[in-house]
Write an enzyme that holds these catalytic residues in place. Structure first.
Site, short mmCIF file in Angstrom:
data_model
loop_
_atom_site.label_atom_id
_atom_site.label_comp_id
_atom_site.label_asym_id
_atom_site.label_seq_id
_atom_site.Cartn_x
_atom_site.Cartn_y
_atom_site.Cartn_z
N ASP A 213 3.57 -19.92 46.49
CA ASP A 213 3.60 -21.34 46.81
C ASP A 213 2.87 -21.41 48.14
O ASP A 213 3.41 -21.00 49.18
CB ASP A 213 5.05 -21.85 46.96
N HIS A 214 1.64 -21.91 48.11
CA HIS A 214 0.80 -21.71 49.32
C HIS A 214 1.32 -22.48 50.53
O HIS A 214 0.94 -22.18 51.66
CB HIS A 214 -0.67 -22.01 49.02
N HIS B 27 6.37 -27.39 46.05
CA HIS B 27 6.14 -27.45 47.50
C HIS B 27 7.26 -28.18 48.26
O HIS B 27 7.77 -27.70 49.26
CB HIS B 27 4.82 -28.16 47.80
#
Ligand code: NAD
Length: 483
Positions: A179-180, A242
């Protein structure tokens, strides 16, 4: 199956989908940045696996051009980029074919004694087959690591199936779910601020905090991702992953140690205590919207070329966490496309001083706020009141203290996350149970809006979102304006 070795002695990096958009825009540039900082093992080999029929030399030349394009000029060097692309080999194969795995085995023969990293930058329908294929030639051994991209499922069942498929051949300690947002400097700073400053952690609870707002807004529309987006909407594209990750980091209990599993245990616990939004309370807790034409921009339906759609391009929530720390504190979350600005921010609204002895020129003095920006800028501000030195009377005004340091080129999310994969550190990656709990919570939300028969409210392009969302914020001064 084999346990991950926590060292950077990686033998090879295999990038499935190595000719794709994500690889070119983010992954090679991030690998390059780690390479120039000396964080990749010497003599590291990068195997790009895709269906592209191209010789390695031509492929290297293309990646050189992509680096020129996507790496910031201050970090790009002709010489270093040439040295980096020499590490890349292109392997053309179709992962749906059975002979793919023996072909790959031949390429990796000299590297398999050390940990190999497999990055799955391909559609999720391939994840299970890749894990199985690698295992069929024992390439899942010796500390191998598997990195998987989003989307990880489209509901609880599909995510659970994916997890099962992967875990048949890889241990959880070998799996790194990206999950960047977890790679962003400001998000990591939340942990630093909370757990190394008693002035914050001692006030980090419902007694001192009035509300929390988390916003991820974009001015962009769906662009050419219409088909994908229309099946997912803002809730599955942004909220389940996110935003719930951000929420869990802001609200979790302190872990007993700063270790990957201790931190992730607390995040899971937090997500489990997030109150379900049932059909009975849905209308007071959630608003969905869809952008319509305005300010010279096309509406969503024109963007996707359809006559009708119930897909939300905006979602706002009032959420509650049912534990002692947060009893009664609303967490307001919103995300959407074609809004008035592009920003990602978390605002912690502290309660007013009580009784209020001193006022500001405009009346009440402001509440303390901690503002954490995570995109496009990575700033952290604390607003506190001080004496207004311009006023004759004893009044206060708010001072903005900058808590973040602008230190040159901050690491990019993928750059940082890849460095952690090389180190074998899972702290910044999402565990199987985290992803499943987040889906369970979202599945209930979807059931609730379906039961309500609610349709997304229209909102104009570049606005604040649908007006109905204002009714969710029942304390303080409403939603922070998106600028
Ligand atoms: P893409 O379509 O640009 O690239 C897909 C890659 O997979 C290509 O290299 C293609 O050759 C390879 N591929 C497809 N089928 C194959 C097969 N049978 N055998 C071998 N290789 C095969 O896709 P992308 O935009 O790079 O995205 C890759 C994955 O990452 C997707 O799951 C996507 O949802 C996810 N993702 C992408 C982005 C992004 O910004 N592009 C962001 C987040 C997540």
């Amino acid at each position: 199956k084999a346990n991950v070795m926590t060292n950077s002695d990686v033998g090879a990096f295999v990038l499935f989908g190595g000719s794709g958009d994500l690889a070119k825009r983010k992954l090679y540039p991030s690998l390059y940045l780690n390479f120039i900082k000396g964080l990749l093992p010497d003599d590291c080999k990068i195997f790009s696996v895709s269906r592209l029929s191209e010789q390695t030399q031509a492929f290297q030349a293309d990646i050189f051009l992509q680096l020129e394009r996507y790496v910031s000029p201050s970090q790009f060097s002709d010489e270093k980029a040439k040295a980096f692309v020499k590490c890349i080999r292109h392997v053309q194969l179709d992962i749906t074919q059975v002979d793919a795995w023996t072909t790959l085995e031949t390429h990796l023969e000299n590297f398999r004694q050390s940990p190999i990293i497999y990055y799955l930058s391909v559609a999720p329908r391939f994840f299970g087959d890749i894990a199985k294929g690698l295992s069929s030639v024992s390439l899942n051994q010796n500390g191998a690591r598997l990195v998987v991209e989003k989307p990880f499922g489209h509901d609880f069942e599909s995510a659970r199936t994916l997890n099962r498929e992967l875990r048949l051949f890889f241990d959880e300690q070998q799996i790194f779910r990206i999950d960047h947002y977890l790679g962003k400097e400001s998000i990591q700073n939340i942990l630093a601020l909370r757990f190394s400053n008693n002035i914050f952690e001692s006030q980090w609870h419902a007694g001192a905090i009035e509300s929390v707002q988390i916003t991820v807004a974009e001015t962009l529309g769906v662009g050419d991702r219409g088909d994908y987006y229309d099946n997912n909407g803002a809730s599955k594209d942004m909220l389940q992953n996110h935003m719930m990750q951000l929420l869990s980091i802001v609200a979790m209990e302190p872990p007993f140690a700063f270790s990957p599993d201790a931190i992730r245990d607390e995040k899971v616990k937090l997500l489990r205590s997030l109150r379900l939004i049932t059909p009975e309370v849905y209308a007071d807790h959630c608003v969905r919207g869809q952008y319509v034409a305005g300010s010279g921009e096309r509406g969503y339906l024109d963007d996707i070329g359809r006559d009708s759609s119930d897909c939300e391009t905006y979602i706002a929530l009032k959420a509650y966490i049912d534990n002692r720390r947060w009893a009664g504190t609303p967490f307001y979350l919103r995300t959407g496309k074609r809004l008035a600005g592009s920003l990602g921010e978390i605002i912690i609204n502290f309660k007013p001083s009580n009784p209020e002895l001193i006022r500001s020129k405009s009346g009440q003095c402001s509440n303390n706020q901690l503002v954490i920006n995570f995109q496009p800028d990575q700033d952290i501000f604390l607003f506190i009141n001080k004496k207004d030195n311009q006023s004759e009377m004893f009044l206060v005004d708010a001072a903005r203290l900058q808590l973040s340091t602008k230190s040159g080129d901050l690491k990019l999310p993928y750059e940082r996350l890849l460095a952690h994969v090389f180190e074998g550190d899972q702290t910044l990656f999402v565990r199987d149970d985290e992803i499943e709990v987040a889906w369970q919570w979202l599945d209930q939300l979807v059931v609730s809006w379906s039961a309500e028969g609610s349709r997304p409210h229209p909102y104009d392009c570049f606005s604040q979102g649908p007006e109905q969302a204002n009714q969710l914020v029942t304390n303080g001064s409403g939603w922070e304006r998106i600028k």
